[in-house]
Design an enzyme around this catalytic site. Structure first.
Site, PDB file in Angstrom:
ATOM      1  N   TYR A   1       0.822  -1.202   0.000  1.00 15.81           N
ATOM      2  CA  TYR A   1       0.000   0.000   0.000  1.00 15.81           C
ATOM      3  C   TYR A   1       0.857   1.254   0.000  1.00 15.81           C
ATOM      4  O   TYR A   1       1.909   1.286   0.636  1.00 15.81           O
ATOM      5  CB  TYR A   1      -0.906   0.031   1.238  1.00 15.81           C
ATOM      6  CG  TYR A   1      -1.591   1.364   1.347  1.00 15.81           C
ATOM      7  CD1 TYR A   1      -2.679   1.638   0.525  1.00 15.81           C
ATOM      8  CD2 TYR A   1      -1.101   2.362   2.166  1.00 15.81           C
ATOM      9  CE1 TYR A   1      -3.277   2.888   0.561  1.00 15.81           C
ATOM     10  CE2 TYR A   1      -1.695   3.607   2.205  1.00 15.81           C
ATOM     11  CZ  TYR A   1      -2.777   3.863   1.402  1.00 15.81           C
ATOM     12  OH  TYR A   1      -3.357   5.091   1.424  1.00 15.81           O
TER      13      TYR A   1
ATOM     14  N   TRP B   1       1.628   5.532  -1.630  1.00 15.19           N
ATOM     15  CA  TRP B   1       1.773   6.402  -2.782  1.00 15.19           C
ATOM     16  C   TRP B   1       2.947   5.935  -3.618  1.00 15.19           C
ATOM     17  O   TRP B   1       3.601   4.952  -3.306  1.00 15.19           O
ATOM     18  CB  TRP B   1       1.909   7.861  -2.319  1.00 15.19           C
ATOM     19  CG  TRP B   1       0.569   8.425  -1.956  1.00 15.19           C
ATOM     20  CD1 TRP B   1      -0.261   7.924  -0.996  1.00 15.19           C
ATOM     21  CD2 TRP B   1      -0.107   9.525  -2.569  1.00 15.19           C
ATOM     22  NE1 TRP B   1      -1.416   8.679  -0.962  1.00 15.19           N
ATOM     23  CE2 TRP B   1      -1.340   9.666  -1.910  1.00 15.19           C
ATOM     24  CE3 TRP B   1       0.209  10.424  -3.576  1.00 15.19           C
ATOM     25  CZ2 TRP B   1      -2.264  10.656  -2.242  1.00 15.19           C
ATOM     26  CZ3 TRP B   1      -0.700  11.417  -3.906  1.00 15.19           C
ATOM     27  CH2 TRP B   1      -1.925  11.523  -3.248  1.00 15.19           C
TER      28      TRP B   1
HETATM   29  P1  PGD Z   1       4.581   7.985   1.113  1.00 12.84           P
HETATM   30  O1  PGD Z   1       5.531   8.750   1.937  1.00 12.84           O
HETATM   31  O2  PGD Z   1       3.855   8.749   0.070  1.00 12.84           O
HETATM   32  O3  PGD Z   1       3.607   7.348   2.171  1.00 12.84           O
HETATM   33  O4  PGD Z   1       1.685   6.466   3.362  1.00 12.84           O
HETATM   34  P2  PGD Z   1       2.581   6.145   2.082  1.00 12.84           P
HETATM   35  O5  PGD Z   1       3.221   4.854   2.363  1.00 12.84           O
HETATM   36  O6  PGD Z   1       1.778   6.261   0.852  1.00 12.84           O
HETATM   37  O7  PGD Z   1       5.328   6.736   0.476  1.00 12.84           O
HETATM   38  C1  PGD Z   1       5.530   6.562  -0.876  1.00 12.84           C
HETATM   39  C2  PGD Z   1       6.857   5.874  -1.070  1.00 12.84           C
HETATM   40  O8  PGD Z   1       6.937   5.452  -2.435  1.00 12.84           O
HETATM   41  C3  PGD Z   1       8.045   6.787  -0.807  1.00 12.84           C
HETATM   42  O9  PGD Z   1       8.995   6.158   0.002  1.00 12.84           O
HETATM   43  C4  PGD Z   1       8.593   7.071  -2.215  1.00 12.84           C
HETATM   44  O10 PGD Z   1       9.976   7.318  -2.248  1.00 12.84           O
HETATM   45  C5  PGD Z   1       8.232   5.781  -2.934  1.00 12.84           C
HETATM   46  N1  PGD Z   1       8.162   5.912  -4.397  1.00 12.84           N
HETATM   47  C6  PGD Z   1       7.824   6.985  -5.138  1.00 12.84           C
HETATM   48  N2  PGD Z   1       7.904   6.703  -6.444  1.00 12.84           N
HETATM   49  C7  PGD Z   1       8.300   5.419  -6.543  1.00 12.84           C
HETATM   50  C8  PGD Z   1       8.555   4.558  -7.651  1.00 12.84           C
HETATM   51  O11 PGD Z   1       8.420   4.915  -8.810  1.00 12.84           O
HETATM   52  N3  PGD Z   1       8.939   3.283  -7.356  1.00 12.84           N
HETATM   53  C9  PGD Z   1       9.088   2.831  -6.078  1.00 12.84           C
HETATM   54  N4  PGD Z   1       9.445   1.579  -5.897  1.00 12.84           N
HETATM   55  N5  PGD Z   1       8.866   3.650  -5.010  1.00 12.84           N
HETATM   56  C10 PGD Z   1       8.467   4.907  -5.248  1.00 12.84           C
HETATM   57  C11 PGD Z   1       0.722   7.415   3.327  1.00 12.84           C
HETATM   58  C12 PGD Z   1      -0.424   7.026   4.248  1.00 12.84           C
HETATM   59  O12 PGD Z   1      -0.051   7.370   5.590  1.00 12.84           O
HETATM   60  C13 PGD Z   1      -1.664   7.684   3.885  1.00 12.84           C
HETATM   61  S1  PGD Z   1      -2.109   7.709   2.218  1.00 12.84           S
HETATM   62  C14 PGD Z   1      -2.495   8.206   4.804  1.00 12.84           C
HETATM   63  S2  PGD Z   1      -3.903   9.056   4.344  1.00 12.84           S
HETATM   64  C15 PGD Z   1      -2.302   8.030   6.237  1.00 12.84           C
HETATM   65  N6  PGD Z   1      -2.296   9.257   6.935  1.00 12.84           N
HETATM   66  C16 PGD Z   1      -1.933   9.269   8.212  1.00 12.84           C
HETATM   67  C17 PGD Z   1      -2.369  10.259   9.145  1.00 12.84           C
HETATM   68  O13 PGD Z   1      -3.135  11.190   8.803  1.00 12.84           O
HETATM   69  N7  PGD Z   1      -1.936  10.159  10.407  1.00 12.84           N
HETATM   70  C18 PGD Z   1      -1.138   9.163  10.824  1.00 12.84           C
HETATM   71  N8  PGD Z   1      -0.752   9.096  12.101  1.00 12.84           N
HETATM   72  N9  PGD Z   1      -0.705   8.226   9.970  1.00 12.84           N
HETATM   73  C19 PGD Z   1      -1.065   8.235   8.700  1.00 12.84           C
HETATM   74  N10 PGD Z   1      -0.630   7.260   7.854  1.00 12.84           N
HETATM   75  C20 PGD Z   1      -1.112   7.117   6.507  1.00 12.84           C
HETATM   76  P1  PGD Z   2      -5.558  16.074   7.583  1.00  9.71           P
HETATM   77  O1  PGD Z   2      -4.460  17.073   7.501  1.00  9.71           O
HETATM   78  O2  PGD Z   2      -5.223  14.770   8.178  1.00  9.71           O
HETATM   79  O3  PGD Z   2      -6.107  15.933   6.099  1.00  9.71           O
HETATM   80  O4  PGD Z   2      -6.764  14.928   3.977  1.00  9.71           O
HETATM   81  P2  PGD Z   2      -7.310  15.081   5.466  1.00  9.71           P
HETATM   82  O5  PGD Z   2      -8.544  15.886   5.384  1.00  9.71           O
HETATM   83  O6  PGD Z   2      -7.421  13.768   6.118  1.00  9.71           O
HETATM   84  O7  PGD Z   2      -6.764  16.666   8.403  1.00  9.71           O
HETATM   85  C1  PGD Z   2      -7.510  17.779   7.968  1.00  9.71           C
HETATM   86  C2  PGD Z   2      -7.880  18.661   9.126  1.00  9.71           C
HETATM   87  O8  PGD Z   2      -8.610  17.928  10.100  1.00  9.71           O
HETATM   88  C3  PGD Z   2      -6.675  19.229   9.852  1.00  9.71           C
HETATM   89  O9  PGD Z   2      -6.694  20.621   9.799  1.00  9.71           O
HETATM   90  C4  PGD Z   2      -6.828  18.736  11.288  1.00  9.71           C
HETATM   91  O10 PGD Z   2      -6.420  19.687  12.247  1.00  9.71           O
HETATM   92  C5  PGD Z   2      -8.289  18.449  11.379  1.00  9.71           C
HETATM   93  N1  PGD Z   2      -8.638  17.468  12.420  1.00  9.71           N
HETATM   94  C6  PGD Z   2      -7.875  16.487  12.943  1.00  9.71           C
HETATM   95  N2  PGD Z   2      -8.603  15.765  13.833  1.00  9.71           N
HETATM   96  C7  PGD Z   2      -9.826  16.331  13.867  1.00  9.71           C
HETATM   97  C8  PGD Z   2     -11.019  16.052  14.592  1.00  9.71           C
HETATM   98  O11 PGD Z   2     -11.101  15.115  15.371  1.00  9.71           O
HETATM   99  N3  PGD Z   2     -12.088  16.855  14.341  1.00  9.71           N
HETATM  100  C9  PGD Z   2     -12.047  17.907  13.481  1.00  9.71           C
HETATM  101  N4  PGD Z   2     -13.137  18.637  13.327  1.00  9.71           N
HETATM  102  N5  PGD Z   2     -10.934  18.194  12.800  1.00  9.71           N
HETATM  103  C10 PGD Z   2      -9.852  17.409  12.980  1.00  9.71           C
HETATM  104  C11 PGD Z   2      -5.721  14.068   3.776  1.00  9.71           C
HETATM  105  C12 PGD Z   2      -5.408  13.963   2.288  1.00  9.71           C
HETATM  106  O12 PGD Z   2      -4.481  15.001   1.990  1.00  9.71           O
HETATM  107  C13 PGD Z   2      -4.851  12.657   1.988  1.00  9.71           C
HETATM  108  S1  PGD Z   2      -5.692  11.296   2.592  1.00  9.71           S
HETATM  109  C14 PGD Z   2      -3.725  12.511   1.282  1.00  9.71           C
HETATM  110  S2  PGD Z   2      -3.181  10.932   0.898  1.00  9.71           S
HETATM  111  C15 PGD Z   2      -2.932  13.642   0.784  1.00  9.71           C
HETATM  112  N6  PGD Z   2      -1.815  13.886   1.671  1.00  9.71           N
HETATM  113  C16 PGD Z   2      -1.203  15.081   1.704  1.00  9.71           C
HETATM  114  C17 PGD Z   2       0.071  15.314   2.318  1.00  9.71           C
HETATM  115  O13 PGD Z   2       0.708  14.390   2.869  1.00  9.71           O
HETATM  116  N7  PGD Z   2       0.569  16.580   2.296  1.00  9.71           N
HETATM  117  C18 PGD Z   2      -0.076  17.611   1.721  1.00  9.71           C
HETATM  118  N8  PGD Z   2       0.445  18.841   1.737  1.00  9.71           N
HETATM  119  N9  PGD Z   2      -1.271  17.410   1.127  1.00  9.71           N
HETATM  120  C19 PGD Z   2      -1.844  16.210   1.128  1.00  9.71           C
HETATM  121  N10 PGD Z   2      -3.070  16.074   0.524  1.00  9.71           N
HETATM  122  C20 PGD Z   2      -3.835  14.861   0.727  1.00  9.71           C
END
Ligand code: PGD
Ligand code: PGD
Length: 834
Positions: free
Chosen positions: A155, A157
């Protein structure tokens, strides 16, 4: 590096007129023929090469084989400063140069010295040897344990591009060579995407929202509920188009009332001068119930809408007014839980009902224990308001993601590499034949909910519930990751480290020494997308252009593309032809383009021939119809709920779900319900005083770019920042720039302190994605020197329904760090690698 044209610094918005962008390479209707117009860059005679990324379209200038300048595309309405980090990702000291194997694994075999994972003791091997080792281990594990012994859910990005899609390429290899265990769902919307099909008949979270133009012209109150588009719309799953920034600017100009419900006064709230309401985190359902109760008590709810378009309101009502459990969910009741005063909650109900109200919800509110309830309750609240399907009213679950609300162009869908033929179910219990209907003969699960891998490693054979079915967790011995960084994204790092000890083998492809690569047994260096050719669409919702992603520089060191690596592994296993279908990189890219060209022709448009497109150094643009600019989500359903019935059993919005009722889950009742999470700020059983908002980072995409110079923009004392309210800081003797230790029973991390009043007292913000840097990987619960917040979060799942992750569920204490500061080591090659 040139960013002169844009000068954006978050949280400020770019004030230059977004709409002035001139037409560059534009595709027009067949009636007027195909038309290519040269862009300003090309006219100036400078040789710049176009490519794309999660951060937008850009042009790169290469000098003597080295990328020296990156310029955002002229048509990007709001280039992100993150683009600056992209160039450094090619050259950073965290780059993986050669194939590497963990010494103990190499010398003693699979599973040797599992405690040594993460200690950095790697041996460089040749590509030949590395491919042999991987192919040999796949064969050994499958022979001994069946295909369910290999986890390829991988899983996460990746980089943009329809061809070098590493996760799909991995699955293609694993399918072609004998099967694997896959993953279900994702970490972004794990809870919402499972519950919403029961409620509105679609995933909804990834659906197009009512357009920003319609919002601008009709919405009177725009609510951002846990939603911060100024930050999160910087990136795209496809190439980011940044259309939401145009919408936000229009909202600001129109003077629409904005309310932000968030423990943090977000960049969005600050930009739009919004009213800030800061409830206790994880209490949104209670707050929504308080608003819903007021609507009902003051007869402000829309009975006609509820009758015509929903089912089950009567049963929910019994809960709302306390007939079901003796507790009316009044504003006063809600106030005690969420910390927003009852008067404000009541006034919100009145204001929402009186005015055209759009609720834009983010996803953090469902990334927490019982997270399914938040989006269900929001749909219920909006149903009571009766504005769903009206211009500018209702809800939008994607305004903050990939610029939802930006009108969709009339464009073909650009195809991409697939994971090959359907997976064969190979792991039938002994004595069973394929297709048997005997329950004892059902295949062992070959897909598990994405965040349950750690549970599977710790408890193979355990049966878990999932959305009405039972899943037996498989016995996994080999884990293969290409795209994604599990040692960043998974919650409860120390539990994960323990689970990983059960593994024989962990293979990682990446271009950077992430914590996952550092904990791998076999590490294969891959190219960045700037070292290969590809093709991609612009904007997940906008789909406005097709972008040539041209190779900028030759692969660094011994990096190879995932495709080439997998093709070699397949060759060792006798499957090269099946894998490659006899095509190389440019053949595949052309084939995707040609298929799009045919589709485009069927839509009355003529795309240029491939070579013209490829050599143009321009993105190919598609027209946007007025109907798309005026798109209103659910307008068709509202217009004719019979003809445009939803995909739910009743065809209507299900406020009560009979399907969920039948599942009898104690942690997911059949109507939206407030349930205490396992821990929360001021919660009844909570042990620690501060809640962590582990938000998405401002200058990173998760962990991507953490290993680049961009870190200098935000790191404090070289550590991940921790925002803290002045009251909480003072109580702990903390000041700006201090290094502190945040801890709970699950783990401990170092962070750099930033004292700020844009955060609610009792809440601290430590963004997800900081690289895990254990002081002593052999020691249980060792300190993380950099500040990976997932040392502190819980791995409990949201509920039996979605089994999704709870990244936002964590309470902690924080104290000034007074010991001798261990240097951060995670941003360079592992020390013992050689
Ligand atoms: P990335 O850092 O985007 O995080 O977790 P995810 O594992 O998706 O990792 C992408 C990896 O792919 C990087 O190491 C990058 O170098 C590698 N990569 C990029 N291009 C290539 C390629 O072409 N080939 C290969 N082999 N590798 C490549 C994200 C996940 O974290 C997500 S989506 C969410 S929404 C969650 N968010 C939270 C959160 O809000 N709060 C907490 N505490 N934890 C989270 N975890 C989750
Ligand atoms: P977060 O920053 O986790 O983003 O989008 P998502 O909406 O999940 O949270 C959004 C807001 O929710 C924050 O301002 C936080 O303070 C608020 N929040 C946290 N907990 C609570 C709660 O309990 N109640 C309320 N009301 N608010 C709360 C994530 C989306 O962003 C995803 S899934 C991905 S994979 C992408 N990731 C990134 C990234 O890593 N970096 C950037 N710059 N942009 C992204 N866009 C995407």
């Amino acid at each position: 590096m040139s960013f002169d044209k844009t000068k954006i610094t978050l949280p400020e918005m770019n004030r230059r007129s977004f709409l002035k962008s001139s037409a560059m390479l534009t595709m027009v209707g067949a009636a007027s023929g195909s038309l290519l117009t040269r862009g300003a860059q090309a006219q100036s005679g400078t040789k710049l090469t176009m490519s794309g990324s999660h951060w937008g379209v850009f042009r790169g200038r290469v000098d003597q084989g080295r990328l020296v300048e990156v310029t955002p595309w002229e048509q990007d309405p709001h280039p992100t400063p993150m683009l600056q980090g992209m160039m450094d990702s090619i050259y950073s000291p965290s780059r993986i140069k050669y194939p590497m194997v963990r010494r103990a694994w190499l010398e003693q075999g699979p599973g040797a010295d599992p405690e040594g994972r993460g200690t950095g003791d790697f041996v460089r091997v040749s590509w030949e040897k590395a491919i042999d080792l991987v192919a040999g281990e796949l064969t050994r594990v499958r022979k001994k344990y069946g295909s369910n012994g290999v986890f390829g859910g991988s899983y996460g990005w990746k980089s943009v591009g329809k061809f070098h899609n590493c996760r799909t390429l991995l699955r293609r290899m694993l399918k072609t060579t004998g099967g694997f265990v896959n993953s279900l769902g994702d970490y972004s919307t794990g809870a919402a995407q499972v519950i919403l099909p029961h409620v509105v008949g679609s995933l909804e979270v990834y659906e197009q929202c009512t357009s920003w133009d319609v919002v601008r012209d009709n919405t009177k109150t725009l609510v951002f509920w846990g939603c911060n588009p100024v930050n999160t719309d910087q990136i795209g799953w496809l190439i980011a188009d940044h259309g939401a920034f145009v919408g936000l600017e229009e909202v600001k100009k129109a003077g629409i009332r904005v309310i932000c419900i968030d423990p943090i006064k977000t960049e969005t709230c600050q930009y739009l001068d919004g009213e800030w309401l800061a409830p206790r985190p994880q209490t949104d359902v209670a707050m929504m119930l308080g608003i819903a109760h007021t609507l009902y008590a003051e007869k402000l709810h829309d009975e006609d809408f509820l009758k015509k378009y929903t089912v089950g309101f009567d049963k929910f009502l019994a809960y709302l007014i306390g007939k079901e459990d003796g507790t009316p969910k009044t504003a006063e009741w809600a106030s005690k839980i969420c910390g927003i005063d009852a008067g404000t909650i009541k006034q919100l109900a009145r204001d929402f009902a009186k005015n055209r109200t759009m609720i834009a919800a983010g996803w953090s509110i469902q990334r927490q224990h019982h997270g399914e309830q938040a989006h269900w309750m929001l749909v219920t609240l909006c149903s009571m308001l009766g504005q769903i399907g009206l211009p500018g009213g209702g809800f939008g679950f994607s305004y903050h993601y990939c610029s939802g609300g930006t009108p969709t162009a009339t464009s073909p869908i650009l195809g991409g590499i697939t994971d090959g033929p359907a997976a064969e179910v190979t792991d039938l219990p002994a004595g069973c034949h394929p297709g048997s209907t005997e329950s004892a003969c059902q295949p062992k699960s070959n897909a598990i909910p994405v965040c349950r891998l750690v549970e599977a490693l710790l408890h193979p054979g355990r049966t878990i519930k999932y959305n009405g079915s039972d899943i037996v967790l498989p016995e996994i011995h080999m884990v293969y990751w290409a795209g994604g960084n599990p040692f960043s994204h998974q919650q409860n790092r120390n539990e994960m480290v323990e689970a990983w000890k059960k593994l024989d083998t962990f293979v990682v492809h990446d271009f950077q020494w992430t914590a996952s690569a550092r904990h791998a047994d076999i590490v294969l260096p891959v190219t960045t997308s700037y070292e290969r050719n590809d093709i991609e669409q612009l904007g997940d919702y906008a789909l406005s252009h097709i972008v040539p992603m041209k190779k900028l520089v030759e692969p660094m060191y011994e990096a190879r593309s995932d495709f080439d690596i997998f093709a070699d592994i397949c060759e060792r296993l006798g499957k090269r032809e099946e894998y490659t279908e006899g095509m190389n990189e440019m053949d595949w890219i052309k084939s995707f383009y040609e298929a799009a060209r045919l589709e485009s022709r069927a839509k009355g448009m003529e795309m240029p021939v491939f070579d013209t497109f490829w050599q143009s150094e321009e993105a190919l643009g598609f027209p946007v119809k007025d109907a798309q600019k005026q798109f209103v989500r659910y307008a068709d359903f509202r217009e004719d709920p019979l003809l445009n019935a939803l995909g739910t059993p009743s065809g209507k919005i299900e406020i009560y779900s009979l399907n969920i009722e039948k599942m009898h889950y104690d942690d997911c009742p059949p109507h939206p319900t407030w349930m205490e999470p396992i821990e929360r700020l001021d919660g009844p059983t909570t042990k620690y005083p501060l809640h962590i908002a582990s938000n998405h980072p401002i200058y990173r995409l998760h962990s991507q770019l953490c290993g680049t110079k961009l870190r200098e923009k935000y790191a404090i004392g070289g550590r991940e920042p921790c925002w803290i309210n002045p009251k909480d800081a003072e109580a702990r003797g903390l000041k700006d720039g201090d290094i502190a230790r945040a801890y709970n029973d699950r783990g401990q991390i170092l962070v750099g302190i930033k004292v700020t009043d844009v955060i609610r007292p009792g809440v601290i913000r430590i963004n997800e994605g900081g690289w895990y840097d254990p002081v002593n990987p052999r020691e249980a619960k060792t300190l993380c020197r950099y500040g990976d917040v997932n040392n502190l979060t819980t791995s409990v799942s949201t509920s039996k329904l979605a089994q999704a992750n709870c990244g936002q569920t964590a309470v902690v204490e924080i104290e000034k760090f007074t010991g001798s500061l261990p240097p951060v080591e995670v941003f360079i090659e592992p020390r013992k690698a050689g």
